[in-house]
Write an enzyme that holds these catalytic residues in place. Structure first.
Site, short mmCIF file in Angstrom:
data_model
loop_
_atom_site.label_atom_id
_atom_site.label_comp_id
_atom_site.label_asym_id
_atom_site.label_seq_id
_atom_site.Cartn_x
_atom_site.Cartn_y
_atom_site.Cartn_z
N ALA A 162 100.76 70.05 -6.67
CA ALA A 162 99.49 70.15 -6.51
C ALA A 162 98.65 69.43 -7.63
O ALA A 162 97.47 69.07 -7.16
CB ALA A 162 99.04 71.70 -6.73
N TYR A 163 99.17 68.69 -8.67
CA TYR A 163 98.25 67.85 -9.38
C TYR A 163 97.89 66.66 -8.78
O TYR A 163 98.69 65.79 -8.46
CB TYR A 163 98.93 67.66 -10.73
#
Length: 326
Positions: free
Chosen positions: A60-61
């Site tokens: 998700a980064y």
């Protein structure tokens, strides 16, 4: 650099883990303060030169661009068999059915997507980023076991959750002959010590490695209290973790400031040394957007706080509400 085994495994990790949320396309995802690839690569190279072999990122980064940047840099700068690459799964990249969470469908799709972005055949540590209340833990643990048995991950780990949830997941794995978690990634710093009550004793008892996130409280312990940075000013999630405890946290920060003045050392080194000395901690996860951040982290390994100094830093702390589990 110092190295340790991660929990009861044979995996050797540096006692400093480089958190890679800082590296990613600032135009994508939720963090406008991330460093682009050109700015990220020298810091990843510096970490390797300092002996850091443990790198933690997540799908998700920065909309997956963290994995892309970190993967390209590590493939160029390091030998794959000498480094430990960790990533995570849970948070959704977009709003759509079956995107995000810890269903079998999601886990098996996301490990392939992460490996593609990293440009690697496997990750060393595949972690669930949070607990999924909508998926039976049996489904999640069996899917993670299959990821390991397929060769796409060497070990599995977990992150912030209640101790009873972690214990339940481990028992489900044990009862079914599936792969158990070897690590826990909780929040831990001088400003947030709630995991000392149940999670950390559980991990010590069960031989689970502990790799704390935010050991400097999202930068609040890296400098005198009240000083801010562009990242802190735009870090909405970090603000949500600490906005209700500012008065209590200021007293802890004052104790750290007094010790830093007395010993003539940077705040960051002392705050990180406290985490490193916490029982059961394997490797704190530090963020680094400047070379000095890495230098301070490595220097903290050589610091030893006396029992009196530890007591001085801990005395002002008061219980906090649980945060960071969602």
């Amino acid at each position: 650099m110092e190295y340790t085994r991660l929990g009861r495994t044979g995996l050797s990790v540096s006692r400093i883990c480089l958190g890679c949320m800082t590296y990613g396309d600032p135009a994508r995802g939720n963090h406008a303060w991330t460093l682009d690839e050109q700015a990220s690569r020298p810091l990843i190279r510096q970490a390797l030169d300092l002996g850091i072999n443990f790198f933690d990122t997540a799908n998700a980064y920065s909309d997956g661009t963290s994995e892309e940047i970190v993967g390209r840099a590590l493939r160029e700068y390091a030998r794959r068999d000498e480094i430990v690459v960790a990533t995570k799964v849970y948070f959704a990249s977009r709003r759509a059915p079956n995107i995000g969470g810890l269903s079998r469908k999601s886990i098996l799709a996301e490990i392939d997507a992460s490996l593609s972005r990293l440009g690697m055949d496997y990750v060393d540590l595949y972690q669930i980023h949070r607990w999924d209340p909508h998926t039976p833990i049996e489904e999640t643990m069996e899917a993670l076991h299959d990821v390991v048995k397929s060769g796409k991950a060497r070990y599995i780990g977990a992150s912030s959750m209640y101790a009873w949830q972690f214990a339940k997941a481990q028992e489900v794995a044990r009862a079914n002959g599936w792969t158990p978690f070897v690590s826990m990634q909780p929040e831990l710093s001088l400003l947030y010590r709630e995991e000392e009550r149940e999670m950390l004793p559980l991990c010590r008892d069960q031989g689970v490695g502990v790799i704390p996130w935010s050991p400097l409280a999202r930068g609040r312990l890296a400098r005198p209290w009240g000083q801010s940075t562009p990242r802190m000013d735009s870090d909405d999630y970090g603000a949500s973790l600490f906005r209700h405890t500012e008065q209590a946290d200021a007293r802890v920060a004052a104790a750290l400031d007094a010790l830093a003045s007395r010993r003539g050392l940077p705040h960051a080194q002392l705050a990180l040394a406290w985490v490193l000395q916490s029982p059961g901690v394997s490797a704190p996860i530090i963020g680094a957007s400047r070379p000095q951040h890495l230098q301070d982290a490595v220097a903290a390994l050589q610091l030893r706080l006396s029992p009196e100094e530890v007591a001085e830093l801990q005395a002002p702390y008061v219980p906090h509400a649980i945060v960071g589990y969602e």
